[in-house]
Design a protein around this motif. Sequence first.
Motif, PDB file in Angstrom:
ATOM      1  N   GLU A 137       0.826  -1.216   0.000  1.00  0.00           N
ATOM      2  CA  GLU A 137       0.000   0.000   0.000  1.00  0.00           C
ATOM      3  C   GLU A 137       0.856   1.261   0.000  1.00  0.00           C
ATOM      4  OE1 GLU A 137      -2.594   2.299   3.328  1.00  0.00           O
ATOM      5  OE2 GLU A 137      -2.992   0.154   3.142  1.00  0.00           O
ATOM      6  N   ILE A 138       1.946   1.269   0.748  1.00  0.00           N
ATOM      7  CA  ILE A 138       2.788   2.466   0.815  1.00  0.00           C
ATOM      8  C   ILE A 138       3.969   2.394  -0.164  1.00  0.00           C
ATOM      9  CG2 ILE A 138       2.068   3.057   3.151  1.00  0.00           C
ATOM     10  CD1 ILE A 138       4.695   1.933   4.203  1.00  0.00           C
ATOM     11  N   LYS A 139       3.871   1.439  -1.087  1.00  0.00           N
ATOM     12  CA  LYS A 139       4.808   1.309  -2.212  1.00  0.00           C
ATOM     13  C   LYS A 139       6.233   0.935  -1.801  1.00  0.00           C
ATOM     14  CE  LYS A 139       1.901   3.589  -5.371  1.00  0.00           C
ATOM     15  NZ  LYS A 139       0.725   2.828  -5.112  1.00  0.00           N
ATOM     16  N   GLU A 140       6.365   0.180  -0.706  1.00  0.00           N
ATOM     17  CA  GLU A 140       7.669  -0.332  -0.293  1.00  0.00           C
ATOM     18  C   GLU A 140       7.895  -1.751  -0.810  1.00  0.00           C
ATOM     19  OE1 GLU A 140       8.357  -0.058   3.898  1.00  0.00           O
ATOM     20  OE2 GLU A 140       8.193   2.111   3.899  1.00  0.00           O
ATOM     21  N   LEU A 141       6.856  -2.339  -1.356  1.00  0.00           N
ATOM     22  CA  LEU A 141       6.928  -3.707  -1.861  1.00  0.00           C
ATOM     23  C   LEU A 141       6.069  -3.774  -3.108  1.00  0.00           C
ATOM     24  CD1 LEU A 141       7.919  -6.640  -1.072  1.00  0.00           C
ATOM     25  CD2 LEU A 141       5.703  -6.923   0.043  1.00  0.00           C
ATOM     26  N   LYS A 142       6.596  -4.432  -4.128  1.00  0.00           N
ATOM     27  CA  LYS A 142       5.808  -4.599  -5.347  1.00  0.00           C
ATOM     28  C   LYS A 142       4.621  -5.511  -5.056  1.00  0.00           C
ATOM     29  CE  LYS A 142       9.222  -5.999  -8.038  1.00  0.00           C
ATOM     30  NZ  LYS A 142       9.956  -6.470  -9.222  1.00  0.00           N
ATOM     31  N   PRO A 143       3.517  -5.301  -5.756  1.00  0.00           N
ATOM     32  CA  PRO A 143       2.371  -6.192  -5.564  1.00  0.00           C
ATOM     33  C   PRO A 143       2.783  -7.657  -5.758  1.00  0.00           C
ATOM     34  CG  PRO A 143       1.712  -4.307  -6.866  1.00  0.00           C
ATOM     35  CD  PRO A 143       3.217  -4.234  -6.714  1.00  0.00           C
ATOM     36  N   CYS A 144       2.334  -8.500  -4.849  1.00  0.00           N
ATOM     37  CA  CYS A 144       2.634  -9.919  -4.900  1.00  0.00           C
ATOM     38  C   CYS A 144       1.576 -10.665  -4.097  1.00  0.00           C
ATOM     39  CB  CYS A 144       4.034 -10.202  -4.352  1.00  0.00           C
ATOM     40  SG  CYS A 144       4.259  -9.747  -2.616  1.00  0.00           S
ATOM     41  N   ASP A 145       1.658 -11.970  -4.102  1.00  0.00           N
ATOM     42  CA  ASP A 145       0.726 -12.790  -3.332  1.00  0.00           C
ATOM     43  C   ASP A 145       1.190 -12.784  -1.872  1.00  0.00           C
ATOM     44  OD1 ASP A 145      -0.745 -14.794  -2.087  1.00  0.00           O
ATOM     45  OD2 ASP A 145      -0.770 -16.073  -3.870  1.00  0.00           O
ATOM     46  N   THR A 146       0.626 -11.878  -1.083  1.00  0.00           N
ATOM     47  CA  THR A 146       1.066 -11.722   0.301  1.00  0.00           C
ATOM     48  C   THR A 146       0.672 -12.914   1.181  1.00  0.00           C
ATOM     49  OG1 THR A 146      -0.882 -10.372   0.794  1.00  0.00           O
ATOM     50  CG2 THR A 146       1.166  -9.210   0.212  1.00  0.00           C
ATOM     51  N   THR A 147      -0.330 -13.655   0.768  1.00  0.00           N
ATOM     52  CA  THR A 147      -0.693 -14.862   1.528  1.00  0.00           C
ATOM     53  C   THR A 147       0.427 -15.891   1.439  1.00  0.00           C
ATOM     54  OG1 THR A 147      -3.055 -14.475   1.168  1.00  0.00           O
ATOM     55  CG2 THR A 147      -2.391 -16.725   1.748  1.00  0.00           C
ATOM     56  N   LYS A 148       0.927 -16.115   0.235  1.00  0.00           N
ATOM     57  CA  LYS A 148       2.022 -17.071   0.050  1.00  0.00           C
ATOM     58  C   LYS A 148       3.322 -16.558   0.669  1.00  0.00           C
ATOM     59  CE  LYS A 148       0.401 -19.449  -4.077  1.00  0.00           C
ATOM     60  NZ  LYS A 148       0.647 -19.700  -5.511  1.00  0.00           N
ATOM     61  N   LEU A 149       3.581 -15.269   0.516  1.00  0.00           N
ATOM     62  CA  LEU A 149       4.808 -14.705   1.079  1.00  0.00           C
ATOM     63  C   LEU A 149       4.769 -14.763   2.613  1.00  0.00           C
ATOM     64  CD1 LEU A 149       7.572 -13.461   0.597  1.00  0.00           C
ATOM     65  CD2 LEU A 149       6.450 -11.215   0.378  1.00  0.00           C
ATOM     66  N   ALA A 150       3.611 -14.521   3.209  1.00  0.00           N
ATOM     67  CA  ALA A 150       3.479 -14.630   4.669  1.00  0.00           C
ATOM     68  C   ALA A 150       3.715 -16.067   5.126  1.00  0.00           C
ATOM     69  CB  ALA A 150       2.109 -14.133   5.117  1.00  0.00           C
ATOM     70  N   LEU A 151       3.217 -17.032   4.374  1.00  0.00           N
ATOM     71  CA  LEU A 151       3.464 -18.434   4.693  1.00  0.00           C
ATOM     72  C   LEU A 151       4.962 -18.734   4.625  1.00  0.00           C
ATOM     73  CD1 LEU A 151       2.715 -21.391   5.228  1.00  0.00           C
ATOM     74  CD2 LEU A 151       2.262 -21.623   2.767  1.00  0.00           C
ATOM     75  N   PHE A 152       5.626 -18.239   3.592  1.00  0.00           N
ATOM     76  CA  PHE A 152       7.069 -18.432   3.444  1.00  0.00           C
ATOM     77  C   PHE A 152       7.815 -17.820   4.639  1.00  0.00           C
ATOM     78  CE2 PHE A 152      11.093 -16.498   2.049  1.00  0.00           C
ATOM     79  CZ  PHE A 152      11.816 -17.642   1.748  1.00  0.00           C
ATOM     80  N   ILE A 153       7.445 -16.601   5.019  1.00  0.00           N
ATOM     81  CA  ILE A 153       8.128 -15.901   6.103  1.00  0.00           C
ATOM     82  C   ILE A 153       7.914 -16.613   7.433  1.00  0.00           C
ATOM     83  CG2 ILE A 153       8.138 -13.757   7.478  1.00  0.00           C
ATOM     84  CD1 ILE A 153       7.612 -12.279   4.764  1.00  0.00           C
ATOM     85  N   THR A 154       6.671 -16.960   7.746  1.00  0.00           N
ATOM     86  CA  THR A 154       6.413 -17.615   9.031  1.00  0.00           C
ATOM     87  C   THR A 154       7.079 -18.986   9.097  1.00  0.00           C
ATOM     88  OG1 THR A 154       4.246 -18.401   8.255  1.00  0.00           O
ATOM     89  CG2 THR A 154       4.291 -16.347   9.530  1.00  0.00           C
ATOM     90  N   SER A 155       7.063 -19.707   7.998  1.00  0.00           N
ATOM     91  CA  SER A 155       7.722 -21.018   7.974  1.00  0.00           C
ATOM     92  C   SER A 155       9.229 -20.871   8.129  1.00  0.00           C
ATOM     93  CB  SER A 155       7.414 -21.748   6.665  1.00  0.00           C
ATOM     94  OG  SER A 155       6.039 -21.985   6.540  1.00  0.00           O
ATOM     95  N   THR A 156       9.786 -19.880   7.485  1.00  0.00           N
ATOM     96  CA  THR A 156      11.220 -19.620   7.590  1.00  0.00           C
ATOM     97  C   THR A 156      11.602 -19.199   9.010  1.00  0.00           C
ATOM     98  OG1 THR A 156      11.281 -19.002   5.246  1.00  0.00           O
ATOM     99  CG2 THR A 156      13.136 -18.290   6.608  1.00  0.00           C
TER     100      THR A 156
END
Length: 189
Positions: A137-156
């Motif tokens: 929203e504040i343009k610090e990250l390109k649009p992406c699938d945040t559900t999958k990225l959150a899963l990746f981050i929490t798993s990591t």
Amino acid sequence: MENTRDKLIDATFDEIYSHGYQGAPLTDILKKAGVHKGSMYHFFKNKKEMALAAIGEKMFEKFNERYSYVESYQIGILDEFYKRLRDLTARDFKRGCPIANIVQEMSNIDEDFNVLMKSIYEVFRENVKSILDKAIEIKELKPCDTTKLALFITSTLEGAILSAKATGDEQDYLDVIDEMIDYIQMKRG
């Protein structure tokens, strides 16, 4: 002044985090809380009910402390997220992750623990997703699938904490976090 219920919640969470649910005798919890069994029964039917309340309340409290800043940031949200990820004082590498510990011990043998831990883990992932959504929203990250990225981050994160617990070396945690941050940075584009 801390009331009796708060003492029970704090002692129960600490004992379960340190020794597991099955390894935390009720007598030890009550002794640590400095209360008698009758006081416990005023608030809870049994050890299990008290444990479920303690785990739920303390974990949601931790998430709120760790991730509530997301709504207030209009710039630098990812930098703040990275700073919090790298903060070694926010984690206990000797005891590991309380979520993972309880999931591994109790989810397969007790449905109430399974349901609670699934909901706690879902909140954890949603907190991370909110940070990512705000970063987009504040343009610090390109649009992406945040559900999958959150899963990746929490798993990591879970794996990084487990690695540091297994080796006794906090640097293992930091190395994994740095690699994960590099990956997220590539998505910043």
